[in-house]
Write a protein that holds these residues in place. Structure first.
Motif, PDB file in Angstrom:
ATOM      1  N   GLY A   1       0.657  -1.101   0.061  1.00 53.68           N
ATOM      2  CA  GLY A   1      -0.048  -0.001  -0.054  1.00 53.68           C
ATOM      3  C   GLY A   1       0.736   1.238  -0.117  1.00 53.68           C
ATOM      4  N   GLU A   2       2.156   1.011   0.404  1.00 59.40           N
ATOM      5  CA  GLU A   2       2.846   2.361   0.422  1.00 59.40           C
ATOM      6  C   GLU A   2       3.151   3.067  -0.957  1.00 59.40           C
ATOM      7  OE1 GLU A   2       6.255   2.846   3.460  1.00 59.40           O
ATOM      8  OE2 GLU A   2       6.285   0.583   2.952  1.00 59.40           O
ATOM      9  N   ALA A   3       3.373   2.114  -2.035  1.00 61.40           N
ATOM     10  CA  ALA A   3       3.501   2.581  -3.245  1.00 61.40           C
ATOM     11  C   ALA A   3       2.232   3.383  -3.854  1.00 61.40           C
ATOM     12  CB  ALA A   3       3.894   1.569  -4.429  1.00 61.40           C
ATOM     13  N   ARG A   4       1.057   2.933  -3.386  1.00 63.29           N
ATOM     14  CA  ARG A   4      -0.271   3.427  -3.797  1.00 63.29           C
ATOM     15  C   ARG A   4      -0.360   4.721  -3.298  1.00 63.29           C
ATOM     16  NH1 ARG A   4      -3.831  -0.085  -1.419  1.00 63.29           N
ATOM     17  NH2 ARG A   4      -3.809   1.276   0.469  1.00 63.29           N
ATOM     18  N   GLY A   5       0.020   4.986  -1.899  1.00 64.41           N
ATOM     19  CA  GLY A   5      -0.115   6.342  -1.370  1.00 64.41           C
ATOM     20  C   GLY A   5       0.884   7.190  -1.974  1.00 64.41           C
ATOM     21  N   ALA A   6       2.122   6.935  -2.256  1.00 61.67           N
ATOM     22  CA  ALA A   6       3.292   7.695  -2.665  1.00 61.67           C
ATOM     23  C   ALA A   6       2.833   8.222  -4.150  1.00 61.67           C
ATOM     24  CB  ALA A   6       4.514   6.983  -2.796  1.00 61.67           C
TER      25      ALA A   6
ATOM     26  N   VAL B   1      -0.253   2.621 -10.231  1.00 58.46           N
ATOM     27  CA  VAL B   1      -1.333   3.101 -11.204  1.00 58.46           C
ATOM     28  C   VAL B   1      -2.713   3.099 -10.545  1.00 58.46           C
ATOM     29  CG1 VAL B   1      -2.703   2.075 -13.160  1.00 58.46           C
ATOM     30  CG2 VAL B   1      -0.129   1.935 -13.264  1.00 58.46           C
ATOM     31  N   HIS B   2      -2.926   2.200  -9.630  1.00 56.35           N
ATOM     32  CA  HIS B   2      -4.235   2.405  -8.923  1.00 56.35           C
ATOM     33  C   HIS B   2      -4.193   3.652  -8.097  1.00 56.35           C
ATOM     34  CE1 HIS B   2      -7.668   1.412  -6.583  1.00 56.35           C
ATOM     35  NE2 HIS B   2      -7.079   1.340  -5.429  1.00 56.35           N
ATOM     36  N   GLY B   3      -2.797   4.060  -7.317  1.00 48.58           N
ATOM     37  CA  GLY B   3      -2.868   5.308  -6.705  1.00 48.58           C
ATOM     38  C   GLY B   3      -3.047   6.464  -7.665  1.00 48.58           C
TER      39      GLY B   3
ATOM     40  N   LEU C   1      -1.309   6.372 -22.825  1.00 46.29           N
ATOM     41  CA  LEU C   1      -2.058   5.053 -22.809  1.00 46.29           C
ATOM     42  C   LEU C   1      -3.486   5.073 -22.210  1.00 46.29           C
ATOM     43  CD1 LEU C   1       0.695   2.535 -21.506  1.00 46.29           C
ATOM     44  CD2 LEU C   1       0.273   3.706 -23.863  1.00 46.29           C
ATOM     45  N   ASP C   2      -4.453   4.104 -22.552  1.00 46.98           N
ATOM     46  CA  ASP C   2      -5.638   4.109 -21.927  1.00 46.98           C
ATOM     47  C   ASP C   2      -5.249   3.351 -20.409  1.00 46.98           C
ATOM     48  OD1 ASP C   2      -6.554   4.948 -24.308  1.00 46.98           O
ATOM     49  OD2 ASP C   2      -7.119   2.953 -24.739  1.00 46.98           O
ATOM     50  N   ALA C   3      -6.199   3.465 -19.847  1.00 49.32           N
ATOM     51  CA  ALA C   3      -6.193   2.642 -18.408  1.00 49.32           C
ATOM     52  C   ALA C   3      -7.479   2.139 -18.266  1.00 49.32           C
ATOM     53  CB  ALA C   3      -5.944   3.793 -17.225  1.00 49.32           C
ATOM     54  N   ALA C   4      -7.760   1.075 -17.227  1.00 49.37           N
ATOM     55  CA  ALA C   4      -8.951   0.485 -17.006  1.00 49.37           C
ATOM     56  C   ALA C   4      -9.364   0.599 -15.576  1.00 49.37           C
ATOM     57  CB  ALA C   4      -8.824  -1.134 -17.289  1.00 49.37           C
ATOM     58  N   ARG C   5     -10.605   0.774 -15.391  1.00 48.25           N
ATOM     59  CA  ARG C   5     -11.298   0.963 -14.107  1.00 48.25           C
ATOM     60  C   ARG C   5     -12.346  -0.522 -13.817  1.00 48.25           C
ATOM     61  NH1 ARG C   5     -14.047   6.068 -13.308  1.00 48.25           N
ATOM     62  NH2 ARG C   5     -15.382   5.253 -15.240  1.00 48.25           N
TER      63      ARG C   5
ATOM     64  N   ASP D   1     -17.595  -6.556  -3.670  1.00 50.52           N
ATOM     65  CA  ASP D   1     -16.894  -6.801  -2.437  1.00 50.52           C
ATOM     66  C   ASP D   1     -15.448  -6.256  -2.522  1.00 50.52           C
ATOM     67  OD1 ASP D   1     -15.745  -8.050  -5.212  1.00 50.52           O
ATOM     68  OD2 ASP D   1     -14.691  -9.840  -4.018  1.00 50.52           O
ATOM     69  N   VAL D   2     -14.698  -5.692  -3.679  1.00 52.02           N
ATOM     70  CA  VAL D   2     -13.528  -4.997  -3.659  1.00 52.02           C
ATOM     71  C   VAL D   2     -13.685  -3.330  -3.834  1.00 52.02           C
ATOM     72  CG1 VAL D   2     -11.172  -4.682  -4.745  1.00 52.02           C
ATOM     73  CG2 VAL D   2     -12.344  -7.066  -4.323  1.00 52.02           C
ATOM     74  N   GLY D   3     -14.850  -2.955  -4.569  1.00 47.44           N
ATOM     75  CA  GLY D   3     -14.923  -1.661  -4.767  1.00 47.44           C
ATOM     76  C   GLY D   3     -14.383  -1.224  -6.079  1.00 47.44           C
ATOM     77  N   GLU D   4     -13.852  -0.091  -6.026  1.00 48.60           N
ATOM     78  CA  GLU D   4     -13.407   0.414  -7.542  1.00 48.60           C
ATOM     79  C   GLU D   4     -11.814   0.399  -7.470  1.00 48.60           C
ATOM     80  OE1 GLU D   4     -14.494   4.417  -9.792  1.00 48.60           O
ATOM     81  OE2 GLU D   4     -12.978   4.702  -8.233  1.00 48.60           O
ATOM     82  N   ARG D   5     -11.261  -0.242  -8.356  1.00 43.72           N
ATOM     83  CA  ARG D   5      -9.938  -0.411  -8.586  1.00 43.72           C
ATOM     84  C   ARG D   5      -9.400   0.056  -9.961  1.00 43.72           C
ATOM     85  NH1 ARG D   5      -6.285  -2.095  -4.945  1.00 43.72           N
ATOM     86  NH2 ARG D   5      -4.824  -2.279  -6.595  1.00 43.72           N
ATOM     87  N   PHE D   6      -8.143   0.451 -10.157  1.00 46.16           N
ATOM     88  CA  PHE D   6      -7.691   0.860 -11.473  1.00 46.16           C
ATOM     89  C   PHE D   6      -6.362   0.150 -11.951  1.00 46.16           C
ATOM     90  CE2 PHE D   6      -9.697   4.571  -9.599  1.00 46.16           C
ATOM     91  CZ  PHE D   6     -10.365   5.001 -10.711  1.00 46.16           C
ATOM     92  N   PHE D   7      -6.336  -0.241 -13.231  1.00 48.07           N
ATOM     93  CA  PHE D   7      -5.174  -0.734 -13.598  1.00 48.07           C
ATOM     94  C   PHE D   7      -4.713  -0.583 -15.101  1.00 48.07           C
ATOM     95  CE2 PHE D   7      -8.601  -3.847 -14.781  1.00 48.07           C
ATOM     96  CZ  PHE D   7      -7.979  -4.273 -15.920  1.00 48.07           C
ATOM     97  N   VAL D   8      -3.496  -0.843 -15.733  1.00 48.31           N
ATOM     98  CA  VAL D   8      -3.325  -0.676 -17.086  1.00 48.31           C
ATOM     99  C   VAL D   8      -2.885  -1.582 -17.764  1.00 48.31           C
ATOM    100  CG1 VAL D   8      -0.698  -0.186 -16.598  1.00 48.31           C
ATOM    101  CG2 VAL D   8      -2.062   1.243 -18.329  1.00 48.31           C
ATOM    102  N   ASN D   9      -2.604  -3.066 -17.179  1.00 44.03           N
ATOM    103  CA  ASN D   9      -2.239  -4.155 -17.861  1.00 44.03           C
ATOM    104  C   ASN D   9      -3.264  -5.335 -18.068  1.00 44.03           C
ATOM    105  OD1 ASN D   9      -0.073  -5.800 -18.843  1.00 44.03           O
ATOM    106  ND2 ASN D   9       0.295  -6.588 -17.160  1.00 44.03           N
TER     107      ASN D   9
END
Length: 334
Positions: free
Chosen positions: A48-53, A75-77, A125-129, A134-142
């Protein structure tokens, strides 16, 4: 769009020293390359540290020295921050799989990767949501994988398994898990069009590779405003072996028996009954049960290698015939 963007903007480095077993040896090279820049160096110690940073950065060069899991956090951060347009992401691959780097043609060699960062050739690039109850909302690019892929990621991420099989870990784990996996009925909705399949594996890709080089979504173009859906339908062991050999040989396995392929701006995946399997993106669970994916066009500026091509070169001749929406390849089910 491409160009040089590193300029004289501030730099934040997120370094996961445990990625790839701690074998990355590019720190001295990176520090030397950035000696004349204003640099904030963050060495992560906890999940979680990388997300916050990444989340609280609004402008500058964001350098990530880590594996796909660390990049996924970053990417999620950035997604939680609305993908600030003045942030440029640079990858220094330091993990075992380095799947995003494969699509972006970022070299694994630390010296070459640092040189690439300094050159500053960028693409947007595009990203994905992805959203789930159960998990809620997340973001990724891969790439996000579900079904067998979720179980395979757990097996292939085991350190001893990776050590024994190396880059073949994902392929080996796929066959081990798939032989005993009970394929559920899956309801797919792509841009409003529905289809039912019995699915061993489901991949939703913005980029192309998962699990250390497995071409999970080999035709994905991360700049076309669409997500690729690749479904491996229930098939026997001979069919799985044939699929695996084609994929590892770089052949267009999407045209094979038992594969369903589609492309769209929004994709909903739901097992019948619900909860049959979850989705994993670079080692992170992003949803279980009904999962909804949507594309975020032109969301993320990244530094890419000279060999990067949005359109996979080997697919360039065949792809224009595929329209947006449901496009089946291989066996079709009514």
């Amino acid at each position: 769009m491409s160009g040089s963007s590193t300029g004289r903007s501030p730099v934040r480095v997120i370094h996961n020293p445990t990625s790839g077993g701690g074998a990355w040896d590019g720190e001295a090279l990176l520090r030397a390359a950035l000696k004349d820049r204003k640099v904030e160096w963050i060495r992560t110690e906890h999940l979680g540290e990388a997300r916050g940073a990444a989340r609280d950065l609004r402008e500058g060069l964001l350098v990530v020295a880590g594996g796909d899991g660390t990049v996924n956090e970053v990417v999620h951060g950035l997604g939680l921050a609305g993908f600030p347009e003045r942030v440029t992401l640079a990858l220094l691959p330091a993990g075992t799989g380095n799947d995003l780097a494969r699509t972006l043609a970022v070299p694994i060699n630390p010296e070459e990767a640092v040189d690439l960062m300094r050159a500053g050739r960028t693409r947007v690039l595009d990203a994905a949501r992805v959203r789930s109850v159960d998990v809620g909302e997340r973001f990724f690019v891969n790439v996000a994988v579900g079904g067998v892929g979720e179980k395979v990621s757990e097996a292939a991420d085991d350190a001893s398994f990776k050590g024994r099989w190396g880059e073949l870990a994902y392929s080996r784990a796929f066959f081990e898990v798939a032989r005993s996996f009970n394929a559920p009925d899956v309801r797919l909705v792509v841009d409003g069009e529905e289809r039912r399949v019995r699915a061993l594996n489901v991949a939703v890709g913005n980029c192309r590779y998962a699990g250390g080089g497995w071409p999970a979504a080999p035709r994905a173009n991360p700049e076309d405003g669409l997500l690729d859906l690749v479904v491996v339908e229930e098939t026997g062991l001979p069919g799985l072996i044939e699929l695996g050999w084609k994929a590892l040989a770089g052949a267009d396995y999407l045209r094979g028996e038992g594969i369903f392929f589609a492309r769209g701006r929004s994709i909903r995946v739901e097992t019948v009954p619900p909860g049959g399997f979850g989705f994993n993106a670079d080692g992170e669970i992003v949803g279980r049960g009904p999962v909804e994916f949507s594309v975020l066009p032109r969301a993320l500026k990244v530094i890419v290698g000279p060999g990067y091509a949005p359109e996979p070169p080997e697919m360039a001749l065949g792809r224009p015939g595929f329209a947006r929406g449901l496009v089946g390849v291989g066996r079709r089910r009514p």
